[in-house]
Design a protein around this motif. Structure first.
Motif, mmCIF file in Angstrom:
data_model
loop_
_atom_site.group_PDB
_atom_site.id
_atom_site.type_symbol
_atom_site.label_atom_id
_atom_site.label_comp_id
_atom_site.label_asym_id
_atom_site.label_seq_id
_atom_site.Cartn_x
_atom_site.Cartn_y
_atom_site.Cartn_z
ATOM 1 N N GLN A 1 0.824 -1.197 0.000
ATOM 2 C CA GLN A 1 0.000 0.000 0.000
ATOM 3 C C GLN A 1 0.866 1.258 0.000
ATOM 4 O OE1 GLN A 1 -2.133 -0.482 3.667
ATOM 5 N NE2 GLN A 1 -3.594 -1.935 2.827
ATOM 6 N N PRO A 2 0.715 2.122 -1.001
ATOM 7 C CA PRO A 2 1.446 3.399 -0.969
ATOM 8 C C PRO A 2 0.810 4.364 0.024
ATOM 9 C CG PRO A 2 0.035 3.302 -2.890
ATOM 10 C CD PRO A 2 -0.070 1.953 -2.233
ATOM 11 N N HIS A 3 1.604 5.296 0.492
ATOM 12 C CA HIS A 3 1.128 6.312 1.432
ATOM 13 C C HIS A 3 0.974 7.649 0.723
ATOM 14 C CE1 HIS A 3 1.838 3.937 5.128
ATOM 15 N NE2 HIS A 3 2.877 3.459 4.475
ATOM 16 N N LEU A 4 -0.155 8.304 0.905
ATOM 17 C CA LEU A 4 -0.292 9.690 0.485
ATOM 18 C C LEU A 4 0.330 10.553 1.573
ATOM 19 C CD1 LEU A 4 -1.470 11.894 -1.372
ATOM 20 C CD2 LEU A 4 -3.542 11.820 0.028
ATOM 21 N N ALA A 5 1.215 11.450 1.176
ATOM 22 C CA ALA A 5 1.920 12.283 2.147
ATOM 23 C C ALA A 5 1.638 13.756 1.878
ATOM 24 C CB ALA A 5 3.424 12.019 2.080
ATOM 25 N N LEU A 6 1.191 14.449 2.896
ATOM 26 C CA LEU A 6 0.898 15.870 2.813
ATOM 27 C C LEU A 6 1.868 16.647 3.685
ATOM 28 C CD1 LEU A 6 -2.976 15.630 3.329
ATOM 29 C CD2 LEU A 6 -1.741 15.644 1.144
#
Length: 659
Positions: free
Chosen positions: A14-19
């Motif tokens: 699972q990729p992570h969305l990073a803000l």
């Protein structure tokens, strides 16, 4: 036996969305006048981002918010993120205690000293601000840039002791701003989208909101900009030049949710690709016995010795790399002063096995593709030579048998070319090799908190979105590890540079130097061999003509010309054919250009090696995170530059007919 894919590439990866978030402090008049609207806008925005991420195909990893955690915007966003169950990652510009002390805004040196020691401040207002920071940082993952804390604290205390001393104040502000800007860069490097609450007024204060926005855009990271005076109407910027048009935007316009969705989707999804496709690749412990011709050519013409020796190569098992070739690196990682044991474990369990796996698969695919093309050239040569061999053998009546063998050889070329295209040897080699090379130097970057920003990863240039997955996967695989949870010290920097980074650079420089020499030697020797074949062709033609002319003038028996005609016809075709195919192998292999690429890489790495050595042997105060990060970014650029050059050479050379 084939090896199971490492955990990092299983089908449920699972990729992570990073803000990232940056914005005005609570003391900023624009923020103070609209704080409630800003909080409401951030809450609505975070809810929308959650909805977009949840609607994307496949499962997503936990969202991450990166923040420097100063008062005002940062702390509001951090609280909202934690409430939503997001991870909160904080690259602090100073050690945690000093950072808390500075951001609690004590008015006296005594309160400042107490907070730096981890003790409460006497001033209740100051202590209330400190308590709020403690409450949030206790739930965050901290990466503390504490290597210059002693110097920062000394200057800060001097400015507090004498508020009228502008020299001391400016010295502190300059150093503090430099560290804040550095922490901001660390944050930007790990984000897919920066969220900024900014009025657009001041952009040239290092470490300030405007400076962070500008830096993010320069690094290719899109920025979602919230104007405090119109918090519900945000806009998205992707280029630094767009900052010059802020005054022209419609303050009451609707947010561009479609663009937000496109950015989020592009950050975590590659259309047409999913992790299960990577997991389907099979790692094998040894190179193929059938596809060793390319390496044989390198060995024969490269002058490395053992030209006729065994060619099969044993690949390092992914599960053995931690105790094998990477043992020294992991030993250094596990003994870093104040290091993060979790990062060391992830290197041993995930990153390094993934590298070994990708490296082994890519090597087998390279053998299949490059040797397959070389076999095609050999088969083409044999087809011509055998097709004419009946002439000097005097077996004209059996010409059909020679023609049959020629047909089989030509059919072999067609079958091999079709197999290479159907199985995608070229494409899969390119993809897996890129993954392996990105991961090869990843431990150096991960241990020292350095990353390549999202906007600066190479583009495939192949016209197909699917071809971009290696960069997407590598970026997210490294993001899985994240920033080490450490209080960065000079001792940590010294060990990381001396025992992790420098040995890696030295080894890679030596590898590219030897590779450049070997490939240049192969090129020149193949060139000479092809030239020799053409010279022999000319000699054979001249010999026949001499015999013919000698017979005509009576110097030689006339029957010699007719007796040797078939032989010289054969030689006149065979030698040029052999020479042309050797030249074809030389062209296909592009040994000279590959050697030049490695030569350039070795030179760049040699310069980085020299700079690292100088930094380690210099004054201790020069060994800062900023200096080390610059060197590691230079290393990263050298690696990516070599990959891009390699792709430019071999990208269009698909397995094809040798025609």
């Amino acid at each position: 036996m084939p090896s199971e894919p490492p955990a990092g590439i299983r089908a449920d990866w699972q990729p992570h969305l990073a803000l990232g978030v940056t914005g005005h402090r609570a003391s900023n008049p624009s923020f103070a006048a609209h704080s409630q609207a800003i909080a409401a806008a951030l809450e609505a925005l975070f809810a929308r981002i959650d909805e977009i991420a949840a609607a994307l195909p496949g499962t997503r990893g936990t969202l991450r918010l990166h923040s420097l955690l100063v008062d005002g915007t940062d702390q509001i966003a951090a609280e909202l993120a934690l409430t939503r169950g997001w991870d909160l990652v904080v690259p602090l510009p100073f050690g945690a205690d000093l950072n808390l002390a500075i951001n609690a805004h004590p008015a006296t040196p005594a309160d400042a000293a107490s907070l730096c020691r981890g003790e409460p401040a006497a001033d209740p207002t100051v202590e209330a601000r400190a308590a709020a920071i403690r409450a949030i940082t206790a739930r965050a993952q901290l990466f503390e840039l504490a290597d210059r804390d002693a110097e920062v604290e000394r200057l800060w205390q001097a400015s507090l002791a004498d508020p009228d001393d502008r020299v001391a104040a400016r010295a502190f502000e300059a150093l503090a701003s430099e560290n804040v800007a550095l922490a901001g860069r660390v944050m930007i490097e790990r984000t897919d989208l920066m969220i900024a609450v900014w009025d657009g007024l001041v952009a040239n204060l290092p470490g300030g909101t405007g400076h962070t926005v500008t830096t993010a855009l320069q690094m290719g990271t899109p920025v979602l900009l919230i104007d405090p005076a119109a918090a519900g109407s945000w806009t998205i910027l992707t280029r630094p030049e767009e900052l010059a048009h802020l005054g022209q935007r419609d303050a009451g316009g609707a947010p561009d949710c479609a663009r937000l969705e496109a950015i989020i989707r592009g950050a975590v999804v590659v259309d047409g690709w999913k992790p299960s496709q990577l997991a389907a690749e099979v790692w094998k412990p040894r190179s193929s016995r059938f596809f060793g011709l390319y390496r044989r050519i390198e060995r024969v013409f490269g002058g490395t010795g053992g030209a006729l020796g065994a060619l099969r190569v044993d690949y390092e098992p992914p599960e053995a790399i931690a105790s094998g070739s990477a043992a020294g690196l992991l030993q250094a990682a596990q003994t870093m002063p104040g290091g993060d044991a979790q990062v060391a474990r992830e290197l041993a369990d995930d990153v390094l096995p993934l590298f070994a796996w990708a490296d082994g698969v890519a090597s087998r695919l390279a053998d299949a593709y490059r040797s397959g093309m070389c076999v095609n050239f050999v088969l083409a040569t044999l087809a011509v030579i055998i097709g004419l061999a009946y002439l000097p053998a005097g077996l004209g009546s059996a010409k059909w048998a020679f023609a049959g063998v020629e047909l089989l050889l030509l059919a072999g070329i067609l079958a091999l070319t079709a197999a290479g295209s159907r199985l995608g040897w070229h494409r899969r080699w390119f993809e897996l090799r890129r993954v392996a090379e990105y991961l090869r130097h990843a431990p150096v970057l991960l241990l020292l908190g350095v990353a390549r920003s999202t906007g600066r990863w190479p583009q495939s240039g192949g016209g197909e979105r699917q071809a971009e997955w290696p960069e997407h996967f590598a970026r997210h695989a490294l993001r899985d590890v994240g920033l080490p949870r450490i209080r960065l010290s000079r001792a940590y920097l010294r060990k990381g540079l001396a025992e992790v980074a420098l040995p890696h650079v030295t080894a890679q420089r030596a590898y590219h130097t030897a590779k450049a020499h070997r490939l240049e030697t192969v090129h020149h020797r193949l060139d000479r061999a092809a030239g020799t074949c053409f010279a022999l062709a000319v000699a054979s033609v001249l010999a026949y003509l001499t015999i013919k002319l000698g017979g005509m003038v009576g110097v030689l028996p006339k029957e010699w010309a007719s007796a040797t005609s078939a032989l010289f016809t054969f030689l006149g075709v065979a030698f040029p054919t052999l020479g042309a195919n050797l030249a074809g192998i030389r062209y296909f292999g592009d040994f000279e250009r590959f050697g030049a690429i490695s030569r350039v890489a070795a030179q760049r790495l040699g310069e980085i090696e020299t700079r690292m050595t100088l930094l380690l042997s210099g004054a201790d105060e020069a060994l800062t995170y900023a200096a080390v990060a610059d060197l590691l970014h230079a290393l990263d650029e050298a690696v990516v530059g070599e990959i891009e050059s390699w792709q430019a050479v071999f990208g269009a050379k698909h397995l094809a007919l040798p025609a």
